[in-house]
Design a protein around this motif. Sequence first.
Motif, PDB file in Angstrom:
ATOM      1  N   GLN A  33       0.823  -1.204   0.000  1.00 51.37           N
ATOM      2  CA  GLN A  33       0.000   0.000   0.000  1.00 51.37           C
ATOM      3  C   GLN A  33       0.860   1.258   0.000  1.00 51.37           C
ATOM      4  OE1 GLN A  33      -2.286  -1.147   3.412  1.00 51.37           O
ATOM      5  NE2 GLN A  33      -4.134  -1.500   2.215  1.00 51.37           N
ATOM      6  N   ALA A  34       1.920   1.237   0.781  1.00 51.45           N
ATOM      7  CA  ALA A  34       2.827   2.393   0.808  1.00 51.45           C
ATOM      8  C   ALA A  34       3.422   2.643  -0.573  1.00 51.45           C
ATOM      9  CB  ALA A  34       3.933   2.167   1.833  1.00 51.45           C
ATOM     10  N   GLU A  35       3.811   1.568  -1.249  1.00 55.24           N
ATOM     11  CA  GLU A  35       4.402   1.703  -2.576  1.00 55.24           C
ATOM     12  C   GLU A  35       3.400   2.271  -3.573  1.00 55.24           C
ATOM     13  OE1 GLU A  35       7.058  -0.946  -5.707  1.00 55.24           O
ATOM     14  OE2 GLU A  35       6.019  -1.935  -4.062  1.00 55.24           O
ATOM     15  N   GLN A  36       2.138   1.879  -3.435  1.00 54.76           N
ATOM     16  CA  GLN A  36       1.107   2.332  -4.370  1.00 54.76           C
ATOM     17  C   GLN A  36       0.788   3.811  -4.225  1.00 54.76           C
ATOM     18  OE1 GLN A  36      -2.195  -0.472  -3.687  1.00 54.76           O
ATOM     19  NE2 GLN A  36      -1.967  -1.047  -5.825  1.00 54.76           N
ATOM     20  N   ILE A  37       0.783   4.322  -3.001  1.00 54.79           N
ATOM     21  CA  ILE A  37       0.229   5.662  -2.812  1.00 54.79           C
ATOM     22  C   ILE A  37       1.232   6.731  -2.402  1.00 54.79           C
ATOM     23  CG2 ILE A  37      -2.030   4.708  -2.267  1.00 54.79           C
ATOM     24  CD1 ILE A  37      -1.600   5.267   0.635  1.00 54.79           C
ATOM     25  N   CYS A  38       2.399   6.346  -1.891  1.00 56.77           N
ATOM     26  CA  CYS A  38       3.333   7.356  -1.372  1.00 56.77           C
ATOM     27  C   CYS A  38       4.172   7.966  -2.483  1.00 56.77           C
ATOM     28  CB  CYS A  38       4.261   6.742  -0.322  1.00 56.77           C
ATOM     29  SG  CYS A  38       3.405   6.282   1.184  1.00 56.77           S
ATOM     30  N   ASN A  39       4.528   9.230  -2.315  1.00 51.94           N
ATOM     31  CA  ASN A  39       5.522   9.820  -3.211  1.00 51.94           C
ATOM     32  C   ASN A  39       6.860   9.978  -2.498  1.00 51.94           C
ATOM     33  OD1 ASN A  39       5.186  12.256  -1.651  1.00 51.94           O
ATOM     34  ND2 ASN A  39       3.472  12.818  -2.996  1.00 51.94           N
ATOM     35  N   ARG A  40       6.890   9.625  -1.218  1.00 56.18           N
ATOM     36  CA  ARG A  40       8.137   9.684  -0.445  1.00 56.18           C
ATOM     37  C   ARG A  40       8.119   8.584   0.609  1.00 56.18           C
ATOM     38  NH1 ARG A  40      11.767  13.582  -0.738  1.00 56.18           N
ATOM     39  NH2 ARG A  40      13.508  13.387   0.707  1.00 56.18           N
ATOM     40  N   ILE A  41       9.289   7.999   0.852  1.00 61.34           N
ATOM     41  CA  ILE A  41       9.418   6.911   1.827  1.00 61.34           C
ATOM     42  C   ILE A  41      10.523   7.250   2.821  1.00 61.34           C
ATOM     43  CG2 ILE A  41      10.094   4.503   2.145  1.00 61.34           C
ATOM     44  CD1 ILE A  41       7.314   4.789   0.999  1.00 61.34           C
ATOM     45  N   PHE A  42      10.218   7.007   4.081  1.00 58.14           N
ATOM     46  CA  PHE A  42      11.186   7.195   5.159  1.00 58.14           C
ATOM     47  C   PHE A  42      11.246   5.889   5.936  1.00 58.14           C
ATOM     48  CE2 PHE A  42      11.826   8.814   9.646  1.00 58.14           C
ATOM     49  CZ  PHE A  42      13.177   9.059   9.490  1.00 58.14           C
ATOM     50  N   LEU A  43      12.435   5.289   5.995  1.00 53.01           N
ATOM     51  CA  LEU A  43      12.608   3.991   6.646  1.00 53.01           C
ATOM     52  C   LEU A  43      13.620   4.117   7.783  1.00 53.01           C
ATOM     53  CD1 LEU A  43      12.451   0.847   6.821  1.00 53.01           C
ATOM     54  CD2 LEU A  43      14.148   0.762   4.993  1.00 53.01           C
ATOM     55  N   ILE A  44      13.220   3.658   8.971  1.00 51.85           N
ATOM     56  CA  ILE A  44      14.172   3.612  10.078  1.00 51.85           C
ATOM     57  C   ILE A  44      14.305   2.183  10.581  1.00 51.85           C
ATOM     58  CG2 ILE A  44      13.736   5.992  10.787  1.00 51.85           C
ATOM     59  CD1 ILE A  44      12.148   4.958  13.152  1.00 51.85           C
ATOM     60  N   ASN A  45      15.435   1.905  11.149  1.00 50.56           N
ATOM     61  CA  ASN A  45      15.722   0.601  11.738  1.00 50.56           C
ATOM     62  C   ASN A  45      16.576   0.816  12.971  1.00 50.56           C
ATOM     63  OD1 ASN A  45      15.621  -2.350  11.627  1.00 50.56           O
ATOM     64  ND2 ASN A  45      17.825  -2.214  11.251  1.00 50.56           N
ATOM     65  N   ARG A  46      16.135   0.250  14.101  1.00 51.10           N
ATOM     66  CA  ARG A  46      16.841   0.425  15.368  1.00 51.10           C
ATOM     67  C   ARG A  46      17.038   1.902  15.699  1.00 51.10           C
ATOM     68  NH1 ARG A  46      20.083  -4.458  17.076  1.00 51.10           N
ATOM     69  NH2 ARG A  46      19.434  -6.126  15.679  1.00 51.10           N
ATOM     70  N   GLY A  47      16.037   2.700  15.376  1.00 55.80           N
ATOM     71  CA  GLY A  47      16.064   4.115  15.720  1.00 55.80           C
ATOM     72  C   GLY A  47      16.897   4.991  14.808  1.00 55.80           C
ATOM     73  N   LYS A  48      17.518   4.399  13.781  1.00 54.29           N
ATOM     74  CA  LYS A  48      18.365   5.163  12.866  1.00 54.29           C
ATOM     75  C   LYS A  48      17.734   5.237  11.481  1.00 54.29           C
ATOM     76  CE  LYS A  48      22.864   3.989  14.973  1.00 54.29           C
ATOM     77  NZ  LYS A  48      23.359   5.360  15.191  1.00 54.29           N
ATOM     78  N   LYS A  49      17.979   6.347  10.801  1.00 53.87           N
ATOM     79  CA  LYS A  49      17.489   6.490   9.430  1.00 53.87           C
ATOM     80  C   LYS A  49      18.288   5.598   8.492  1.00 53.87           C
ATOM     81  CE  LYS A  49      18.108  10.413   7.107  1.00 53.87           C
ATOM     82  NZ  LYS A  49      17.838  11.805   6.693  1.00 53.87           N
TER      83      LYS A  49
END
Length: 316
Positions: A194-210
């Motif tokens: 769903q995120a891929e279908q509708i977003c124009n920007r993605i922000f991904l964090i893992n273990r509190g880091k970008k």
Amino acid sequence: MDAAIEIRGVTKTFGEKTAVDGLDLVVPTGSLCGFLGPNGAGKSTTIRMIMSIYFPDKGEISVLGKKSAIESKDRIGYLPEERGIYRKMKVGDFLTYMARLKGVDSAAARKRAAEWLDRVALPDVFKKKCEELSKGMQQKVQIVASIIHDPELIILDEPFSGLDPVNSMLLQRLILQMNEEGKTIIFSTHVLFQAEQICNRIFLINRGKKVLDDTMEGIRERFDPRTILLRTRGQRNGFDPRTVAGVRKVEERKGDLEVYLDEDADPVEMMRTMMNMAELEKIELRKPSLEDVFVRLVEDARISDSGEVELVDHSH
């Protein structure tokens, strides 16, 4: 770039656990930003800091040009991860009350409540008590309650959770419509498709880091296809892509073979090699999905207990 949200060097700890670690993020005004990460990555903590529910130990956050969301609260719509409605109240009264809290006058609030219920396919629940609704219906009422005052900035924490496929599609269309109206929307989700279908920007964090912060277009350009999709013509006659040097793994899906390549393998050369090994009905490079990128980055970022594996940041 005009920013709806700016996060600069933000860290948040709870006891010995660092939930968010030196985070920087800019959410452009008018963007539709998907906020992704595995469980425990720090998504909800970050959203709560944006909303001034938590305050950072270090760093600064500005929201709609103000030093905190408190100064802009009537311009923000927020759906928290923890759902809550007044179960004994009638739906129309509940939505009217929520709109009144955000400065909408009573007559306009009741009119908006009826219009929004119709918009989310709940035209007949205005006079029903909230507790009489199914969980999915209650979820939609809560979403309406978060946006009924027509906010500029909408923050939704796991909005698709608990919705069936039909209502997920309805919410997806609603989010797109609101974004087209100029609203800035940021939402966290585990539903990457769903995120891929509708977003124009993605922000991904893992273990509190970008780990990733880019437009969908930029992500697709950066992450070269690492998967070959092929189908043999007739019998495979012993053809096995696993025997080719540079192939990491092979999966079969509906008669097609998905051939995953090592990082240093040349996709074009690999396709040429396979075409020489078997008669193929089709062969093509499959564009990486957001799920492919997500898994790849989280795997890259997984730090072993011994500290041998370092975080790999593909966002530059």
